[in-house]
Write a protein that holds these residues in place. Sequence first.
Motif, PDB file in Angstrom:
ATOM      1  N   GLY A 170       0.790  -1.210   0.000  1.00 42.24           N
ATOM      2  CA  GLY A 170       0.000   0.000   0.000  1.00 42.24           C
ATOM      3  C   GLY A 170       0.828   1.268   0.000  1.00 42.24           C
ATOM      4  O   GLY A 170       2.040   1.262   0.244  1.00 42.24           O
ATOM      5  N   LEU A 171       0.142   2.353  -0.245  1.00 44.75           N
ATOM      6  CA  LEU A 171       0.725   3.699  -0.295  1.00 44.75           C
ATOM      7  C   LEU A 171      -0.180   4.634   0.483  1.00 44.75           C
ATOM      8  O   LEU A 171      -1.412   4.556   0.371  1.00 44.75           O
ATOM      9  CB  LEU A 171       0.850   4.158  -1.745  1.00 44.75           C
ATOM     10  N   GLY A 172       0.408   5.506   1.288  1.00 50.16           N
ATOM     11  CA  GLY A 172      -0.380   6.444   2.072  1.00 50.16           C
ATOM     12  C   GLY A 172       0.155   7.861   1.968  1.00 50.16           C
ATOM     13  O   GLY A 172       1.357   8.082   1.788  1.00 50.16           O
ATOM     14  N   ILE A 173      -0.738   8.825   2.071  1.00 55.57           N
ATOM     15  CA  ILE A 173      -0.365  10.238   2.122  1.00 55.57           C
ATOM     16  C   ILE A 173      -1.052  10.864   3.324  1.00 55.57           C
ATOM     17  O   ILE A 173      -2.147  10.453   3.719  1.00 55.57           O
ATOM     18  CB  ILE A 173      -0.738  10.999   0.838  1.00 55.57           C
ATOM     19  N   GLY A 174      -0.399  11.816   3.930  1.00 54.82           N
ATOM     20  CA  GLY A 174      -0.983  12.455   5.097  1.00 54.82           C
ATOM     21  C   GLY A 174      -0.092  13.559   5.622  1.00 54.82           C
ATOM     22  O   GLY A 174       0.629  14.205   4.859  1.00 54.82           O
ATOM     23  N   GLY A 175      -0.126  13.747   6.921  1.00 54.15           N
ATOM     24  CA  GLY A 175       0.641  14.806   7.554  1.00 54.15           C
ATOM     25  C   GLY A 175       1.471  14.293   8.704  1.00 54.15           C
ATOM     26  O   GLY A 175       1.043  13.421   9.454  1.00 54.15           O
ATOM     27  N   ALA A 176       2.688  14.816   8.818  1.00 52.56           N
ATOM     28  CA  ALA A 176       3.563  14.533   9.956  1.00 52.56           C
ATOM     29  C   ALA A 176       3.604  15.765  10.851  1.00 52.56           C
ATOM     30  O   ALA A 176       3.630  16.897  10.363  1.00 52.56           O
ATOM     31  CB  ALA A 176       4.965  14.165   9.484  1.00 52.56           C
ATOM     32  N   ASN A 177       3.594  15.526  12.129  1.00 54.64           N
ATOM     33  CA  ASN A 177       3.532  16.609  13.101  1.00 54.64           C
ATOM     34  C   ASN A 177       4.616  16.412  14.152  1.00 54.64           C
ATOM     35  O   ASN A 177       5.041  15.284  14.413  1.00 54.64           O
ATOM     36  CB  ASN A 177       2.162  16.621  13.775  1.00 54.64           C
ATOM     37  N   TYR A 178       5.031  17.498  14.737  1.00 54.95           N
ATOM     38  CA  TYR A 178       6.111  17.471  15.724  1.00 54.95           C
ATOM     39  C   TYR A 178       5.628  18.117  17.010  1.00 54.95           C
ATOM     40  O   TYR A 178       4.907  19.114  16.996  1.00 54.95           O
ATOM     41  CB  TYR A 178       7.321  18.212  15.146  1.00 54.95           C
ATOM     42  N   LYS A 179       6.025  17.535  18.148  1.00 56.67           N
ATOM     43  CA  LYS A 179       5.716  18.109  19.456  1.00 56.67           C
ATOM     44  C   LYS A 179       7.006  18.142  20.267  1.00 56.67           C
ATOM     45  O   LYS A 179       7.637  17.114  20.494  1.00 56.67           O
ATOM     46  CB  LYS A 179       4.657  17.290  20.178  1.00 56.67           C
ATOM     47  N   GLY A 180       7.398  19.350  20.652  1.00 62.94           N
ATOM     48  CA  GLY A 180       8.644  19.523  21.385  1.00 62.94           C
ATOM     49  C   GLY A 180       8.794  20.966  21.830  1.00 62.94           C
ATOM     50  O   GLY A 180       7.799  21.630  22.135  1.00 62.94           O
ATOM     51  N   GLU A 181      10.023  21.443  21.841  1.00 61.21           N
ATOM     52  CA  GLU A 181      10.270  22.794  22.354  1.00 61.21           C
ATOM     53  C   GLU A 181       9.587  23.863  21.507  1.00 61.21           C
ATOM     54  O   GLU A 181       9.038  24.826  22.032  1.00 61.21           O
ATOM     55  CB  GLU A 181      11.776  23.064  22.398  1.00 61.21           C
TER      56      GLU A 181
END
Length: 256
Positions: free
Chosen positions: A39-50
């Motif tokens: 399979g193949l997927g598209i979406g969003g990556a998010n970051y949580k930190g400083e």
Amino acid sequence: MTIHEFKQALLICSLLQIGSVFFSKATFAQSPVTTSEIGLGIGGANYKGELAPSYRFGNNQPALTVFYRRDISKPITVRGGIMLSHRIKDDNTISDDAYNLPYPNYRQAEVKLSLAELSGVVEYNFLDYYDMRRNPRFSPYFFAGLAGFVYNVKLATDNGLLASDLNKPYKTKIGVAIPFGAGVKYALSRHWNLGLEFGARKLLTDNLDDLAEADGPVVANRHDKDWYFYNGISLSYTIFRLNCPPPYRATPGILD
């Protein structure tokens, strides 16, 4: 029976139940049909930190995934995948009160981050997704596993007082993460599947943004760990394999 004995009995029963899922004969593909998916997927990556102290959907940056999934038993599937993402994050990405704090205003930092993740997870499906008699055919699932990632990070600041400490060239680093989350699968046809998933990655480092190792004044909380997330939609194709009955297997293997 005391409370302590009751807890011991409950733990033993739970372990036996888990063992029956993973180590029953049905686990090793004794069913007439074995399935796998690409399979193949598209979406969003998010970051949580400083630079992003709380998760915000608006902080998502484009991400791409490719994966392979295989059924082990009716409730259990295993999945290996690769995720790629690139993002730019700064102390003023979203103009609201969460970023109007002393540290962000003082740092005025920006991070450019490119990330590639290789993961392996186990999925627990709540419904028998491969029962073709069901219509519609779908199943929610939980997943958890282990991931390794490599990333390029570049830190910079608009504060002249911190420029010598925070303005850094690109660095390439590696790390380990614990992915977990939930999703849902929906069969569009016998072979094609649609998926929706949200997953979190708990990191074993606090230096995804390169702030924890910054020289000079302390500009980061070094007592917590960074996170990143992926949420997206996927399309996969199912491959069916007919398994021969055990008496007719010339050289059965561990996955046969």
